[in-house]
Design a protein around this motif. Structure first.
Motif, PDB file in Angstrom:
ATOM      1  N   GLY A 162       1.051  -1.185   0.245  1.00  0.00           N
ATOM      2  CA  GLY A 162       0.147   0.042   0.141  1.00  0.00           C
ATOM      3  C   GLY A 162       0.694   1.663   0.227  1.00  0.00           C
ATOM      4  N   LEU A 163       1.732   1.606   0.252  1.00  0.00           N
ATOM      5  CA  LEU A 163       2.886   2.778   0.933  1.00  0.00           C
ATOM      6  C   LEU A 163       3.348   2.524  -0.475  1.00  0.00           C
ATOM      7  CD1 LEU A 163       4.360   1.971   4.009  1.00  0.00           C
ATOM      8  CD2 LEU A 163       3.079   3.705   3.321  1.00  0.00           C
ATOM      9  N   VAL A 164       4.135   1.670  -1.107  1.00  0.00           N
ATOM     10  CA  VAL A 164       4.770   1.703  -2.365  1.00  0.00           C
ATOM     11  C   VAL A 164       3.407   1.942  -3.304  1.00  0.00           C
ATOM     12  CG1 VAL A 164       6.162   0.831  -4.449  1.00  0.00           C
ATOM     13  CG2 VAL A 164       6.371  -0.055  -1.602  1.00  0.00           C
ATOM     14  N   GLN A 165       2.106   1.856  -3.359  1.00  0.00           N
ATOM     15  CA  GLN A 165       1.119   2.079  -4.366  1.00  0.00           C
ATOM     16  C   GLN A 165       1.001   3.861  -4.092  1.00  0.00           C
ATOM     17  OE1 GLN A 165      -2.041  -0.730  -3.272  1.00  0.00           O
ATOM     18  NE2 GLN A 165      -1.289  -1.745  -5.470  1.00  0.00           N
ATOM     19  N   LYS A 166       0.814   4.351  -3.065  1.00  0.00           N
ATOM     20  CA  LYS A 166       0.519   5.725  -2.783  1.00  0.00           C
ATOM     21  C   LYS A 166       1.799   5.847  -2.895  1.00  0.00           C
ATOM     22  CE  LYS A 166      -0.527   7.717   1.446  1.00  0.00           C
ATOM     23  NZ  LYS A 166      -1.276   8.103   3.184  1.00  0.00           N
ATOM     24  N   LEU A 167       2.971   5.815  -2.934  1.00  0.00           N
ATOM     25  CA  LEU A 167       3.751   6.281  -3.138  1.00  0.00           C
ATOM     26  C   LEU A 167       4.387   7.068  -4.754  1.00  0.00           C
ATOM     27  CD1 LEU A 167       7.724   5.908  -3.208  1.00  0.00           C
ATOM     28  CD2 LEU A 167       7.077   5.516  -4.785  1.00  0.00           C
ATOM     29  N   TRP A 168       3.813   6.001  -5.523  1.00  0.00           N
ATOM     30  CA  TRP A 168       3.877   6.310  -7.656  1.00  0.00           C
ATOM     31  C   TRP A 168       2.977   7.185  -7.721  1.00  0.00           C
ATOM     32  CZ3 TRP A 168       7.842   6.374  -9.828  1.00  0.00           C
ATOM     33  CH2 TRP A 168       8.699   5.359  -9.774  1.00  0.00           C
ATOM     34  N   THR A 169       1.891   7.036  -7.087  1.00  0.00           N
ATOM     35  CA  THR A 169      -0.078   7.306  -6.918  1.00  0.00           C
ATOM     36  C   THR A 169       1.019   9.367  -7.158  1.00  0.00           C
ATOM     37  OG1 THR A 169      -1.237   6.179  -6.998  1.00  0.00           O
ATOM     38  CG2 THR A 169      -1.982   8.029  -6.396  1.00  0.00           C
ATOM     39  N   ALA A 170       1.873   9.207  -6.208  1.00  0.00           N
ATOM     40  CA  ALA A 170       2.135  11.128  -5.203  1.00  0.00           C
ATOM     41  C   ALA A 170       2.848  11.075  -6.580  1.00  0.00           C
ATOM     42  CB  ALA A 170       2.803  10.890  -4.257  1.00  0.00           C
ATOM     43  N   ALA A 171       3.821  10.202  -7.482  1.00  0.00           N
ATOM     44  CA  ALA A 171       4.158  11.022  -8.237  1.00  0.00           C
ATOM     45  C   ALA A 171       3.796  11.166  -9.232  1.00  0.00           C
ATOM     46  CB  ALA A 171       5.641  10.045  -8.243  1.00  0.00           C
ATOM     47  N   GLY A 172       2.934  10.516  -9.449  1.00  0.00           N
ATOM     48  CA  GLY A 172       1.880  11.625 -10.925  1.00  0.00           C
ATOM     49  C   GLY A 172       1.413   9.814 -11.637  1.00  0.00           C
ATOM     50  N   ALA A 173       2.308   8.664 -10.966  1.00  0.00           N
ATOM     51  CA  ALA A 173       1.655   8.345 -12.533  1.00  0.00           C
ATOM     52  C   ALA A 173       0.551   7.151 -11.739  1.00  0.00           C
ATOM     53  CB  ALA A 173       3.479   7.331 -11.538  1.00  0.00           C
ATOM     54  N   THR A 174       0.130   5.577 -12.158  1.00  0.00           N
ATOM     55  CA  THR A 174      -0.534   5.253 -12.698  1.00  0.00           C
ATOM     56  C   THR A 174       0.106   3.789 -12.238  1.00  0.00           C
ATOM     57  OG1 THR A 174      -2.161   6.428 -14.701  1.00  0.00           O
ATOM     58  CG2 THR A 174      -2.598   3.767 -13.721  1.00  0.00           C
ATOM     59  N   VAL A 175      -0.536   2.943 -11.159  1.00  0.00           N
ATOM     60  CA  VAL A 175      -0.122   1.881 -10.854  1.00  0.00           C
ATOM     61  C   VAL A 175      -0.891   0.014 -10.759  1.00  0.00           C
ATOM     62  CG1 VAL A 175       0.739   0.685  -8.713  1.00  0.00           C
ATOM     63  CG2 VAL A 175       0.865   2.740  -8.584  1.00  0.00           C
ATOM     64  N   GLN A 176      -0.369  -0.294 -11.440  1.00  0.00           N
ATOM     65  CA  GLN A 176      -0.925  -1.862 -11.984  1.00  0.00           C
ATOM     66  C   GLN A 176       0.309  -2.763 -11.206  1.00  0.00           C
ATOM     67  OE1 GLN A 176      -2.010  -2.414 -16.479  1.00  0.00           O
ATOM     68  NE2 GLN A 176      -2.253  -4.867 -16.007  1.00  0.00           N
ATOM     69  N   CYS A 177      -0.695  -4.087 -10.847  1.00  0.00           N
ATOM     70  CA  CYS A 177       0.352  -5.130 -10.170  1.00  0.00           C
ATOM     71  C   CYS A 177       0.572  -5.960 -11.909  1.00  0.00           C
ATOM     72  CB  CYS A 177      -0.298  -5.121  -9.375  1.00  0.00           C
ATOM     73  SG  CYS A 177      -0.055  -4.940  -7.407  1.00  0.00           S
ATOM     74  N   MET A 178       1.230  -6.744 -11.422  1.00  0.00           N
ATOM     75  CA  MET A 178       1.534  -7.948 -12.440  1.00  0.00           C
ATOM     76  C   MET A 178       2.578  -9.736 -11.447  1.00  0.00           C
ATOM     77  SD  MET A 178       3.333  -7.286 -16.020  1.00  0.00           S
ATOM     78  CE  MET A 178       2.013  -6.004 -16.886  1.00  0.00           C
ATOM     79  N   ASP A 179       1.576 -10.089 -12.762  1.00  0.00           N
ATOM     80  CA  ASP A 179       2.631 -11.398 -12.308  1.00  0.00           C
ATOM     81  C   ASP A 179       4.414 -11.274 -12.081  1.00  0.00           C
ATOM     82  OD1 ASP A 179       3.758 -14.770 -11.489  1.00  0.00           O
ATOM     83  OD2 ASP A 179       4.417 -13.808 -13.749  1.00  0.00           O
ATOM     84  N   VAL A 180       5.556 -11.671 -12.039  1.00  0.00           N
ATOM     85  CA  VAL A 180       6.545 -11.395 -11.685  1.00  0.00           C
ATOM     86  C   VAL A 180       7.353 -12.179 -13.553  1.00  0.00           C
ATOM     87  CG1 VAL A 180       7.652 -13.081 -10.937  1.00  0.00           C
ATOM     88  CG2 VAL A 180       8.851 -11.252 -11.039  1.00  0.00           C
ATOM     89  N   ASN A 181       7.292 -12.878 -13.381  1.00  0.00           N
ATOM     90  CA  ASN A 181       7.711 -13.714 -14.539  1.00  0.00           C
ATOM     91  C   ASN A 181       6.978 -12.691 -16.288  1.00  0.00           C
ATOM     92  OD1 ASN A 181       9.858 -15.239 -13.658  1.00  0.00           O
ATOM     93  ND2 ASN A 181       7.149 -17.171 -12.939  1.00  0.00           N
ATOM     94  N   GLU A 182       5.591 -12.903 -16.448  1.00  0.00           N
ATOM     95  CA  GLU A 182       4.881 -12.065 -17.135  1.00  0.00           C
ATOM     96  C   GLU A 182       5.672 -10.434 -17.300  1.00  0.00           C
ATOM     97  OE1 GLU A 182       0.356 -10.446 -18.648  1.00  0.00           O
ATOM     98  OE2 GLU A 182       0.573 -11.288 -16.586  1.00  0.00           O
ATOM     99  N   HIS A 183       5.605  -9.999 -16.158  1.00  0.00           N
ATOM    100  CA  HIS A 183       6.643  -8.647 -16.177  1.00  0.00           C
ATOM    101  C   HIS A 183       7.543  -9.090 -17.062  1.00  0.00           C
ATOM    102  CE1 HIS A 183       9.606  -6.050 -15.405  1.00  0.00           C
ATOM    103  NE2 HIS A 183       9.042  -5.155 -15.288  1.00  0.00           N
ATOM    104  N   ASP A 184       8.915  -9.619 -17.204  1.00  0.00           N
ATOM    105  CA  ASP A 184       9.719  -9.822 -17.678  1.00  0.00           C
ATOM    106  C   ASP A 184       9.447 -10.174 -18.720  1.00  0.00           C
ATOM    107  OD1 ASP A 184      11.109  -9.495 -15.290  1.00  0.00           O
ATOM    108  OD2 ASP A 184      11.935 -11.144 -14.879  1.00  0.00           O
ATOM    109  N   SER A 185       8.264 -11.012 -19.488  1.00  0.00           N
ATOM    110  CA  SER A 185       8.232 -11.197 -21.278  1.00  0.00           C
ATOM    111  C   SER A 185       7.578 -10.386 -21.498  1.00  0.00           C
ATOM    112  CB  SER A 185       7.118 -12.289 -21.096  1.00  0.00           C
ATOM    113  OG  SER A 185       7.288 -13.768 -20.356  1.00  0.00           O
ATOM    114  N   VAL A 186       6.745  -9.420 -21.064  1.00  0.00           N
ATOM    115  CA  VAL A 186       5.893  -7.787 -21.227  1.00  0.00           C
ATOM    116  C   VAL A 186       6.953  -7.381 -21.438  1.00  0.00           C
ATOM    117  CG1 VAL A 186       4.676  -6.221 -21.448  1.00  0.00           C
ATOM    118  CG2 VAL A 186       3.567  -8.133 -20.367  1.00  0.00           C
ATOM    119  N   LEU A 187       8.932  -6.716 -21.206  1.00  0.00           N
ATOM    120  CA  LEU A 187       9.273  -5.720 -21.128  1.00  0.00           C
ATOM    121  C   LEU A 187      10.172  -6.215 -22.167  1.00  0.00           C
ATOM    122  CD1 LEU A 187       9.231  -3.123 -19.741  1.00  0.00           C
ATOM    123  CD2 LEU A 187       7.409  -4.589 -18.846  1.00  0.00           C
ATOM    124  N   ALA A 188      10.419  -7.294 -21.473  1.00  0.00           N
ATOM    125  CA  ALA A 188      11.544  -7.666 -23.116  1.00  0.00           C
ATOM    126  C   ALA A 188      10.575  -7.629 -24.468  1.00  0.00           C
ATOM    127  CB  ALA A 188      11.592  -9.405 -23.131  1.00  0.00           C
TER     128      ALA A 188
END
Length: 297
Positions: A162-188
């Motif tokens: 919750g704190l990390v979500q709050k941090l990024w929202t304060a920075a103006g970003a949109t936060v989304q959670c994702m499976d760690v392996n899916e993240h690495d495939s998508v970003l690749a």
């Protein structure tokens, strides 16, 4: 007890991403103070001079004792040893997060070496950046209307998440959670592969016997396509190696498509070329519309 509205923030690494996040959170009133440690004393001196941070810590242990939220913002291959040092010396810190572009090996390394501290660790990755580097390039608006992907595990502390979500929202970003392996495939596919292609194209043309004419007459399309080849080579070397398996899979898939295009050109198969180009144009136009809606909701 009421949750505080302002937090003591700590940064391990204070370059473009760490500096931009520090500025954004200062401007948003999220940070009551910002402390940083960096292996490069010149980076800390510049961050103090620019007002990006308030205090320079002498080491990671003292930083962790003085902050509520700690952010690791260093090159990818340096992350594991540093995140373990942070988690093994939690001090007063409520949560630890990072901004690394590759999450899988890092998160698994934390689970193996610091299972108790893993609950405080919320892996994060802002989908924003610049071809520029260093704290002097820091931009408080870098994350505005951009996405940040978090890849928490099943044991992640809900308060930390919750704190990390709050941090990024304060920075103006949109936060989304994702499976760690899916993240690495998508970003690749969407980030790491384009950087590799841009570097490869510029390197190949630089070695051409008509190099001087190529660069003399290159125009906007070449400039736009290759802009990211001006990014930090060390950072992208580390990302490529850290996400080796997913990046190789993306490269193999791209090479297969490129080979099919080569065959169509060699065989003068205009219909096949046009189908590929039309399909790509449609997908790109849809992406552009989606991007415009994100930028101007």
């Amino acid at each position: 007890m009421n949750e505080p509205q302002h937090y003591r923030l700590g940064f391990v690494g204070i370059g473009l991403i760490g500096g931009s996040l520090a500025l954004a959170l200062k401007n948003a009133g999220f940070a009551s103070s910002i402390t940083a440690w960096d292996h490069d004393p010149h980076a800390l001196e510049a961050a103090l001079e620019l007002g990006v941070i308030d205090t320079a810590a002498k080491d990671i242990t003292s930083l962790m004792e003085a902050v509520d939220i700690a952010v690791l913002a260093t090159p990818t291959l340096a992350c594991e040893s540093l995140i373990l040092e942070m988690l093994n010396n939690p001090g007063a810190t409520l949560c630890v997060t990072d901004v690394a572009s590759v999450k899988g090996d890092l998160y698994r390394g934390v689970l193996d070496a610091a299972p108790a501290g893993a609950a405080l660790y919320v892996p994060g990755h802002p989908i924003a950046g610049s071809e520029r580097s260093g704290v002097r390039a820091a931009d408080a608006a870098l994350f505005a209307q951009h996405r940040v992907i978090l890849t928490p595990g099943v044991d992640t502390d809900p308060l930390a998440l919750g704190l990390v979500q709050k941090l990024w929202t304060a920075a103006g970003a949109t936060v989304q959670c994702m499976d760690v392996n899916e993240h690495d495939s998508v970003l690749a596919a969407t980030s790491h592969l384009p950087h590799v292609l841009a570097y490869a194209l510029v390197d190949a043309l630089d070695q051409s016997p008509i190099r001087d004419d190529i660069f003399r007459f290159a125009a906007g399309g070449f400039r736009d396509f290759t802009r990211i080849a001006s990014s930090d080579p060390v950072m992208w070397r580390d990302i490529s190696l850290a996400n080796k398996d997913a990046l190789l899979a993306a490269l193999d898939d791209f090479c297969e498509h490129l080979g099919a295009l080569r065959t169509s050109i060699a065989e003068r198969d205009g219909a096949s070329l046009e189908r590929t180009f039309r399909t790509a144009k449609t997908a790109r136009d849809e992406f552009a519309k989606d991007l415009a809606m994100r930028d101007h909701p």
